[in-house]
Design an enzyme around this catalytic site. Structure first.
Site, mmCIF file in Angstrom:
data_model
loop_
_atom_site.group_PDB
_atom_site.id
_atom_site.type_symbol
_atom_site.label_atom_id
_atom_site.label_comp_id
_atom_site.label_asym_id
_atom_site.label_seq_id
_atom_site.Cartn_x
_atom_site.Cartn_y
_atom_site.Cartn_z
ATOM 1 C CE LYS A 36 23.347 65.536 18.370
ATOM 2 N NZ LYS A 36 24.081 64.455 17.697
ATOM 3 N NE ARG A 61 26.534 65.253 7.241
ATOM 4 C CZ ARG A 61 26.812 63.968 7.404
ATOM 5 N NH1 ARG A 61 26.697 63.127 6.385
ATOM 6 N NH2 ARG A 61 27.211 63.508 8.576
HETATM 7 N N1 BES Z 1 27.295 67.621 16.152
HETATM 8 C C1 BES Z 1 27.135 66.279 15.772
HETATM 9 C C2 BES Z 1 28.443 65.511 15.787
HETATM 10 C C3 BES Z 1 28.998 65.161 17.138
HETATM 11 C C4 BES Z 1 28.489 64.118 17.870
HETATM 12 C C5 BES Z 1 30.081 65.857 17.642
HETATM 13 C C6 BES Z 1 29.047 63.780 19.094
HETATM 14 C C7 BES Z 1 30.649 65.505 18.852
HETATM 15 C C8 BES Z 1 30.114 64.473 19.588
HETATM 16 C C9 BES Z 1 26.576 66.190 14.372
HETATM 17 O O1 BES Z 1 25.684 67.176 14.005
HETATM 18 C C10 BES Z 1 25.841 64.886 14.285
HETATM 19 O O2 BES Z 1 24.862 64.751 14.964
HETATM 20 N N2 BES Z 1 26.305 63.962 13.462
HETATM 21 C C11 BES Z 1 25.712 62.695 13.340
HETATM 22 C C12 BES Z 1 25.703 62.322 11.874
HETATM 23 C C13 BES Z 1 24.892 61.078 11.586
HETATM 24 C C14 BES Z 1 23.423 61.368 11.780
HETATM 25 C C15 BES Z 1 25.160 60.671 10.168
HETATM 26 C C16 BES Z 1 26.524 61.693 14.148
HETATM 27 O O3 BES Z 1 27.750 61.795 14.149
HETATM 28 O O4 BES Z 1 25.932 60.864 14.800
HETATM 29 MN MN MN Z 2 23.695 66.733 14.588
#
Ligand code: BES
Ligand code: MN
Ligand code: ZN
Length: 481
Positions: free
Chosen positions: A263, A337
């Protein structure tokens, strides 16, 4: 914090000794003969008090009361939302280090939703995080009296709200703790603490047991961290053993760096909140122990870190889930997931009446619904409707999202049974479609709480959501069986 409901109106409230008295005044206020009522009526008549929600008139040691500070506050229509606005404003105006005993008095018969709103709003407005402060200055408030002339009518709602507050505060506490103070091991210990409460038992599995179960997808996420994973199994036994349970499944990523698909740095600290689903399961069990409904509930938490060491899972790796389905991990940041799918497969053994998973799953859900409503996905209309209604009743709102089969197209790949990501389009829905493949054997719902579990910015902190929704839903299940 101790909450107590008292059958009393303004006359009684005026003689009660307390640090602060908040008088909730609706737009249709009708004055009685006592001095405090007369004072309120005068203040309205002279336009010094506006009954619109949140409008305040603060007083200091008025002769009409036995409180140091008194604040008259408008609650408009008396709806849950208006009462919440009023209580938050009023508490802010009387909050001092010496506020120990607070009295909140309804100036007209209280509606059930309004009583609930008082309890939850007072708790929210006075919660203080202290766990990692060297000189903790915790919440001074220890006693909250709520006064209403029709107390017996609203007692059940009041007790329920107090139980929910207990649970939501436990959820907040764990979600707020930084990742080095809330590791998977520590979450396991918190669950074992809960097992000291009546009707609750707990079992915590480690890497060996999880490997034996064949949870290859969960293990793939955990393998990038030196911190060992935990799989937590909680039981609340409120009914006969023969009665099928409802299962709650919480995402327990104690820190989500994204893994190799790392990230960006800004706000990455907020990924300590990525175990808010797990925290809501812990909180719900705390509330169940307090409210003791006649149902059985199982809580499952898949807890690990999503980090990046030499063993970390790589984009393109294919893993085998507990269900036997193979998964191509195209993006290591779509890890929620991957841990949930194995927990869902594990849930099959309980032959549950319903399974509800709770997860801070997608940024896409934040874009879709913001911080107001959680995303609700379900394969069963009755279950979806029950969860939606529970959200309304607890003022912990959600909104149903679609699960059309066409959305699953995005997860197709040549290298495994399914890919862990689709494109950016409909990201919260494709995530739910992924989970659905592992939830074919029971009625299932998924709550995406990415937008609602915590607040960012100056008021950064966990909200304790969706404990209210979940507890309300489970109490409804108890009524139906
Ligand atoms: N924990 C995150 C989702 C999230 C992001 C929650 C920002 C709250 C604020 C999750 O694990 C994630 O990183 N999801 C990705 C999925 C993508 C790679 C398909 C996302 O939402 O960017
Ligand atoms: Mn994630
Ligand atoms: Zn995550």
């Amino acid at each position: 914090m101790n909450f107590e409901l008292k059958p009393m109106g303004l006359a009684g409230a005026s003689t009660e000794k307390c640090d602060a008295l908040i008088v909730l005044v609706p737009q249709e206020f009708k004055a009685g003969k006592d001095d405090l009522s007369v004072l309120v009526a005068r203040a309205i008549k002279s336009s010094d008090l506006d009954t619109k929600p949140g409008k305040l008139l603060p007083l200091y040691r008025p002769v009409q009361a036995n409180a140091v500070r008194v604040v008259l506050v408008g609650i408009g229509s008396g709806s849950a939302r208006d009462v919440r606005t009023a209580v938050v404003a009023a508490v802010a105006s009387v909050k001092t280090a010496s506020l120990k005993k607070l009295l909140v008095c309804f100036a007209a018969p209280a509606r059930e939703e309004a009583v609930r709103a008082v309890v939850t709003a007072v708790a929210d407005a006075t919660y203080v995080y202290t766990h990692t402060k060297s000189k903790p200055e915790g919440r001074s408030l220890s006693k909250v009296l709520v006064a209403a002339t029709n107390a017996t009518e609203v007692q059940a709602s009041f007790d329920r709200a107090a139980g929910i507050v207990d649970g939501a505060e436990l959820a907040k506490e764990w979600a707020n703790r930084p990742a080095n103070h809330a590791t998977p091991t520590l979450l396991g210990k918190a669950a074992q603490e809960l097992a000291k409460l009546p009707k609750i038992s707990c079992e915590v599995l480690g890497p060996k047991e999880v490997a034996k179960l064949g949870m290859g997808s969960f293990m793939a996420v955990a393998q990038g961290s030196d911190e060992p994973l935990r799989f937590i199994v909680l039981h609340y036994n409120g009914a006969a053993k023969t009665q099928a349970p409802t299962v709650l499944v919480g995402k327990g990523i104690t820190f989500d760096s994204g893994g190799i698909s790392i990230k960006p740095a800004p706000e990455m600290d907020e990924m300590k909140f990525d175990m808010s689903g797990a925290a809501s399961v812990l909180g719900t069990f705390r509330a169940l122990a307090a409210l003791k409904p006649a149902i059985n509930v199982v809580g499952l938490i898949a807890a690990c870190e999503n980090l990046i060491n030499g063993q970390a899972v790589k984009p393109g790796d294919v893993v085998t889930s507990m269900s036997g389905q193979t998964i191509e991990i195209l993006n290591t940041d779509a890890e929620g997931r991957l841990v949930l799918c194995d927990a869902l497969t594990y849930a099959e053994r309980f032959k549950p009446t319903a399974v509800v998973d709770i997860a801070t799953l997608t940024g896409a859900c934040v874009i879709a619904l913001g911080g107001v409503r959680s995303g609700l996905f379900s394969t069963q209309d009755a279950l979806a409707n029950a969860l939606f209604a529970a959200g309304d009743a607890a003022q912990d709102l959600c909104w149903r999202m679609p699960l059309d089969e066409d959305y699953a197209e995005a997860l197709k790949t040549s290298f495994a049974d399914v890919a862990n990501v689709g494109g950016r389009a409909g990201g919260s829905i494709t995530a739910a479609k992924f989970l659905q493949r592992f939830a074919e054997k029971f009625p299932w719902a998924h709550l995406d709480i990415a937008g609602t579990a915590w607040k960012s910015g100056a008021a950064k902190g966990a909200t304790g959501r969706p404990v209210g929704l979940l507890v309300e839903f489970l109490l409804g299940q108890a009524r139906n069986t």
